[in-house]
Design an enzyme around this catalytic site. Sequence first.
Site, short mmCIF file in Angstrom:
data_model
loop_
_atom_site.label_atom_id
_atom_site.label_comp_id
_atom_site.label_asym_id
_atom_site.label_seq_id
_atom_site.Cartn_x
_atom_site.Cartn_y
_atom_site.Cartn_z
N HIS A 118 0.74 -1.38 -0.13
CA HIS A 118 0.19 0.03 0.44
C HIS A 118 0.93 1.27 -0.03
CE1 HIS A 118 1.11 0.67 4.31
NE2 HIS A 118 0.83 -0.74 4.31
N ASP A 119 0.34 2.17 -0.77
CA ASP A 119 0.84 3.65 -0.63
C ASP A 119 2.42 3.84 -1.31
OD1 ASP A 119 -1.44 4.83 0.75
OD2 ASP A 119 -0.78 3.41 2.30
N GLY A 136 5.21 -1.13 2.47
CA GLY A 136 4.35 -0.03 2.35
C GLY A 136 5.01 1.54 2.37
#
Length: 262
Positions: A118-119, A136
């Site tokens: 994520h991200d 992440g």
Amino acid sequence: MIQPLAYIHPEAKIAQNVVVEPFATIHRDVVIGEGTWIGSNVTIMDGARIGKNCKIYPGAVISGEPQDLKFDGEITTAEIGDNTTIRECVTINRGTKDKFKTVIGKNCLIQAYSHIAHDCTIGDYCIFSNSSTLAGHITVGDYVVLAGMVAVHQFCTIGSHAFVTGGTLVRKDVPPFIKAAREPISYAGINSVGLRRRGFSEEQIAEIQNIYRVLFVQNRNLTKAAAIIEAEFQATEIRDEILGFIRNSNRGVIKGFNQRAV
């Protein structure tokens, strides 16, 4: 061409000339651009934004929920740029409320079994070899190559045109234009082969070499080395990119091989 054995939610936005092979699953909040090929047994979940002329091979899971205990169901995306290839069993998670999106640029090749959490923000023309793993909140510049089984710690940054050798554990930021290797990860020279392939002149390559000689080979403190480079090297885009990376690093920059005990 959409095979009848594929499942596509009726509200998904699929360009007319997208090919979806049997047993693929495409969820509701998905956008797929023209000319993209979706292989068998691919799962594309809510939040996926896939560009034109991409190829996604069997077993890949795109825009899965983040593997982050802080994730609370917020609406986020996973964005893949045009002409990017995602090979077998790759997993790409969508963003959290930190950035609200995970982004992979154009013309990238993400090889089998790689994971992008994520991200993360990945630039254009990157190659991640088999089983590369990104935690992440990682930022990767353009033209970065990760060899097989590289693992990158969360919040790290890898500069443009960098090359990280196979099996390396990346715990610190990797500056642009260099090769990184060994354990613990260290500066291993500039990425001269990659730079020549991308049209850098011999003068530019020599400039990069001279700057990193001051930073990593002459056994100086990075702050002092950066001051010397700013004072003694002509201002160029290359010099300023390297200095900006060193000074803006949040996790700290990798060391030269002979600096590890410093």
